[in-house]
Design a protein around this motif. Structure first.
Motif, PDB file in Angstrom:
ATOM      1  N   ASP A   1      -1.432   6.515  11.379  1.00 36.27           N
ATOM      2  CA  ASP A   1      -2.554   7.395  11.062  1.00 36.27           C
ATOM      3  C   ASP A   1      -2.865   7.252   9.578  1.00 36.27           C
ATOM      4  OD1 ASP A   1      -2.464   8.300  13.674  1.00 36.27           O
ATOM      5  OD2 ASP A   1      -1.154   9.994  13.182  1.00 36.27           O
ATOM      6  N   ALA A   2      -4.141   7.313   9.235  1.00 32.71           N
ATOM      7  CA  ALA A   2      -4.541   7.116   7.844  1.00 32.71           C
ATOM      8  C   ALA A   2      -5.575   8.140   7.433  1.00 32.71           C
ATOM      9  CB  ALA A   2      -5.090   5.711   7.641  1.00 32.71           C
ATOM     10  N   GLU A   3      -5.519   8.504   6.175  1.00 32.81           N
ATOM     11  CA  GLU A   3      -6.515   9.383   5.562  1.00 32.81           C
ATOM     12  C   GLU A   3      -7.054   8.675   4.336  1.00 32.81           C
ATOM     13  OE1 GLU A   3      -6.669  13.574   3.072  1.00 32.81           O
ATOM     14  OE2 GLU A   3      -5.112  13.294   4.616  1.00 32.81           O
ATOM     15  N   ILE A   4      -8.334   8.378   4.319  1.00 28.16           N
ATOM     16  CA  ILE A   4      -8.981   7.625   3.238  1.00 28.16           C
ATOM     17  C   ILE A   4      -9.738   8.596   2.344  1.00 28.16           C
ATOM     18  CG2 ILE A   4     -10.663   5.837   2.673  1.00 28.16           C
ATOM     19  CD1 ILE A   4     -10.015   4.539   5.361  1.00 28.16           C
ATOM     20  N   ARG A   5      -9.532   8.463   1.042  1.00 27.20           N
ATOM     21  CA  ARG A   5     -10.224   9.304   0.071  1.00 27.20           C
ATOM     22  C   ARG A   5     -10.879   8.414  -0.976  1.00 27.20           C
ATOM     23  NH1 ARG A   5      -5.429  13.762  -1.218  1.00 27.20           N
ATOM     24  NH2 ARG A   5      -4.873  14.188   0.968  1.00 27.20           N
ATOM     25  N   VAL A   6     -12.157   8.590  -1.189  1.00 23.99           N
ATOM     26  CA  VAL A   6     -12.893   7.845  -2.215  1.00 23.99           C
ATOM     27  C   VAL A   6     -13.772   8.828  -2.975  1.00 23.99           C
ATOM     28  CG1 VAL A   6     -12.864   5.638  -0.989  1.00 23.99           C
ATOM     29  CG2 VAL A   6     -14.724   7.254  -0.576  1.00 23.99           C
ATOM     30  N   GLY A   7     -14.260   8.391  -4.133  1.00 20.64           N
ATOM     31  CA  GLY A   7     -15.119   9.262  -4.931  1.00 20.64           C
ATOM     32  C   GLY A   7     -14.330  10.342  -5.645  1.00 20.64           C
ATOM     33  N   ALA A   8     -14.886  11.535  -5.700  1.00 22.60           N
ATOM     34  CA  ALA A   8     -14.266  12.635  -6.441  1.00 22.60           C
ATOM     35  C   ALA A   8     -12.945  13.075  -5.838  1.00 22.60           C
ATOM     36  CB  ALA A   8     -15.226  13.823  -6.496  1.00 22.60           C
ATOM     37  N   ASP A   9     -12.699  12.760  -4.580  1.00 21.41           N
ATOM     38  CA  ASP A   9     -11.453  13.165  -3.927  1.00 21.41           C
ATOM     39  C   ASP A   9     -10.304  12.210  -4.204  1.00 21.41           C
ATOM     40  OD1 ASP A   9     -12.488  15.450  -2.555  1.00 21.41           O
ATOM     41  OD2 ASP A   9     -13.521  14.082  -1.193  1.00 21.41           O
ATOM     42  N   ALA A  10     -10.541  11.155  -4.997  1.00 21.93           N
ATOM     43  CA  ALA A  10      -9.502  10.147  -5.213  1.00 21.93           C
ATOM     44  C   ALA A  10      -9.357   9.769  -6.676  1.00 21.93           C
ATOM     45  CB  ALA A  10      -9.810   8.905  -4.381  1.00 21.93           C
ATOM     46  N   GLY A  11      -9.571  10.698  -7.587  1.00 21.97           N
ATOM     47  CA  GLY A  11      -9.445  10.371  -9.004  1.00 21.97           C
ATOM     48  C   GLY A  11     -10.513   9.382  -9.416  1.00 21.97           C
ATOM     49  N   THR A  12     -10.106   8.327 -10.134  1.00 21.01           N
ATOM     50  CA  THR A  12     -11.059   7.306 -10.555  1.00 21.01           C
ATOM     51  C   THR A  12     -10.913   6.028  -9.740  1.00 21.01           C
ATOM     52  OG1 THR A  12      -9.518   6.520 -12.251  1.00 21.01           O
ATOM     53  CG2 THR A  12     -11.119   8.185 -12.917  1.00 21.01           C
ATOM     54  N   GLY A  13     -10.170   6.078  -8.651  1.00 21.76           N
ATOM     55  CA  GLY A  13      -9.997   4.907  -7.796  1.00 21.76           C
ATOM     56  C   GLY A  13     -10.243   5.274  -6.357  1.00 21.76           C
ATOM     57  N   GLU A  14      -9.341   4.834  -5.492  1.00 19.05           N
ATOM     58  CA  GLU A  14      -9.427   5.189  -4.083  1.00 19.05           C
ATOM     59  C   GLU A  14      -8.014   5.359  -3.544  1.00 19.05           C
ATOM     60  OE1 GLU A  14     -11.766   1.955  -2.755  1.00 19.05           O
ATOM     61  OE2 GLU A  14     -10.084   0.563  -2.570  1.00 19.05           O
ATOM     62  N   THR A  15      -7.896   6.196  -2.528  1.00 24.57           N
ATOM     63  CA  THR A  15      -6.582   6.568  -2.017  1.00 24.57           C
ATOM     64  C   THR A  15      -6.546   6.401  -0.509  1.00 24.57           C
ATOM     65  OG1 THR A  15      -6.257   8.181  -3.784  1.00 24.57           O
ATOM     66  CG2 THR A  15      -4.894   8.431  -1.836  1.00 24.57           C
ATOM     67  N   VAL A  16      -5.410   5.887  -0.030  1.00 23.41           N
ATOM     68  CA  VAL A  16      -5.163   5.808   1.406  1.00 23.41           C
ATOM     69  C   VAL A  16      -3.794   6.428   1.673  1.00 23.41           C
ATOM     70  CG1 VAL A  16      -4.954   4.350   3.439  1.00 23.41           C
ATOM     71  CG2 VAL A  16      -6.504   3.675   1.589  1.00 23.41           C
ATOM     72  N   VAL A  17      -3.766   7.504   2.446  1.00 27.51           N
ATOM     73  CA  VAL A  17      -2.508   8.131   2.842  1.00 27.51           C
ATOM     74  C   VAL A  17      -2.132   7.581   4.208  1.00 27.51           C
ATOM     75  CG1 VAL A  17      -1.297  10.293   3.278  1.00 27.51           C
ATOM     76  CG2 VAL A  17      -3.101  10.202   1.535  1.00 27.51           C
ATOM     77  N   LEU A  18      -1.006   6.885   4.270  1.00 27.82           N
ATOM     78  CA  LEU A  18      -0.543   6.234   5.491  1.00 27.82           C
ATOM     79  C   LEU A  18       0.613   7.033   6.078  1.00 27.82           C
ATOM     80  CD1 LEU A  18      -0.450   2.632   4.007  1.00 27.82           C
ATOM     81  CD2 LEU A  18      -2.235   3.542   5.500  1.00 27.82           C
ATOM     82  N   ARG A  19       0.469   7.454   7.332  1.00 27.77           N
ATOM     83  CA  ARG A  19       1.545   8.154   8.029  1.00 27.77           C
ATOM     84  C   ARG A  19       2.046   7.264   9.151  1.00 27.77           C
ATOM     85  NH1 ARG A  19      -1.921  12.297   6.308  1.00 27.77           N
ATOM     86  NH2 ARG A  19      -0.813  13.911   5.127  1.00 27.77           N
ATOM     87  N   LEU A  20       3.293   6.840   9.011  1.00 24.63           N
ATOM     88  CA  LEU A  20       3.878   5.886   9.940  1.00 24.63           C
ATOM     89  C   LEU A  20       4.769   6.619  10.941  1.00 24.63           C
ATOM     90  CD1 LEU A  20       3.020   4.250   7.390  1.00 24.63           C
ATOM     91  CD2 LEU A  20       4.939   2.739   7.827  1.00 24.63           C
ATOM     92  N   HIS A  21       4.635   6.269  12.218  1.00 24.38           N
ATOM     93  CA  HIS A  21       5.397   6.914  13.283  1.00 24.38           C
ATOM     94  C   HIS A  21       6.156   5.852  14.076  1.00 24.38           C
ATOM     95  CE1 HIS A  21       2.988  10.724  12.905  1.00 24.38           C
ATOM     96  NE2 HIS A  21       2.085   9.856  12.467  1.00 24.38           N
TER      97      HIS A  21
END
Length: 336
Positions: free
Chosen positions: A82-102
């Motif tokens: 499962d992944a949660e992608i954050r871009v723009g104001a929700d990710a600082g000055t870059g981009e973020t991907v939260v990876l949940r591994l099962h």
């Protein structure tokens, strides 16, 4: 912008990242590195907050790897991402991907992270809390040019320091070492002004504080003099005393913020030595991606060797302070 993907793949995550950048009108990538954070749900928020603050200085693609331990045997066999992608104001000055591994995917995190790394950009792996014994030998650690940990978060910080020394590889570093950068800079500048010969040193700070131990090992390694480690009530590192033939050089910080520098023949000076937040420490480490040879040398000096050298230097002093044995009274000669 936030995008949630369930039961997804690395390829779908990459496609979603490209589409998200287009939707917010920033298709160009201006990030300088990939920061991989290996953590759990409990510590993910604090780690991300520090990474966001550090990204103002180092725009990054942040990949947060959270391994979800399955409870039942059946769920442990089912691999899911499962992944949660954050871009723009929700990710600082870059981009973020939260990876949940099962499931079984927990043991193959590197196969998920590898396709998401920025091309031709350095990779830094950070364990905010719990870290493997061998950072470079870990599958995720092997992806990074730099590997950041924090022995202060270990249950036994001194044992963790010994383990770091035994498994050290170029590129390893420790935020406990980063915390003493202002102390090392201030002490080096003071010695440059005095040009004196150091006889011994004393480092005071919280007991079992790895930063205090690292500073003591650095002094012993660089100055080749006995260094005594004394516990104090803190907070953190509180005082360093360098004994010279002309007098003592003392850097004292009792309140965790403002320190006093005392040198022979000079008036006392107030210097700023405030305790820094994790984001500041992380930003400092991201400024350099080459191996830190000074850290490696101090780390390999060893906590046990530091204690041995301190006890050896104390033995002659104790012998000198011991009272001399009283001479036996002379016998009177008797004439026969």
């Amino acid at each position: 912008m936030k995008i949630d993907l369930t039961e997804t793949t690395s390829s779908k995550i990459n496609s979603a990242l490209v589409q998200a950048r287009r939707d917010i009108g920033t298709p160009a990538i201006g990030m300088v590195l990939t920061l991989v954070i290996v953590t759990d749900e409990e510590n993910a928020y604090d780690a991300l907050k520090s990474a966001y603050d550090a990204s103002h200085e180092h725009p990054s693609r942040i990949l947060v790897v959270i391994k979800r331990v399955s409870r039942s045997p059946r769920s442990r066999r089912d691999a899911r991402l499962d992944a949660e992608i954050r871009v723009g104001a929700d990710a600082g000055t870059g981009e973020t991907v939260v990876l949940r591994l099962h499931g079984e995917l927990v043991d193959h995190a590197q196969s998920v992270v590898l396709p998401l790394l920025l091309p031709d950009a350095p990779v830094v792996v950070w364990w905010p809390e719990f870290s493997p014994a061998d950072l470079a030998g870990d599958p995720l650690g092997a992806l990074g040019q730099r590997r950041i940990t924090d022995t202060y978060a270990a249950e036994d910080p001194l044992a963790a320091l010994s383990g770091r020394a035994a498994a050290y590889a170029p590129g390893d570093t420790d935020l406990s070492w980063t915390r003493i950068t202002p102390w090392r800079s201030m002490l080096a500048a003071a010695l440059d002004q005095q040009r004196v010969s150091i006889v011994s040193a004393t480092v005071e700070g919280e007991e079992d504080n790895p930063s205090c131990e690292l500073l003591a090992m650095w002094l012993a390694d660089r100055l080749h003099v006995p260094v005594e480690r004394k516990p104090s009530n803190g907070p953190g590192l509180t005082s360093v005393r360098l004994e010279t033939k002309e007098g003592a050089v003392v850097l004292d910080r009792a309140d965790g913020g403002l320190a006093t520098l005392r040198m022979p023949g000079q008036p006392d000076r107030a210097v700023a030595l405030k305790r820094r937040e994790t984001a500041e420490l992380l930003a400092e480490e991201l400024r350099r991606l080459d191996p830190d040879n000074t850290y490696a040398s101090a780390l390999k000096f060893g906590v046990s060797r530091l204690a041995a050298s301190a006890s050896a230097s104390a033995a002659p002093a104790e012998a000198a302070e011991a009272p001399a044995a009283k001479p036996k009274p002379a016998r009177k000669a008797t004439a026969k």
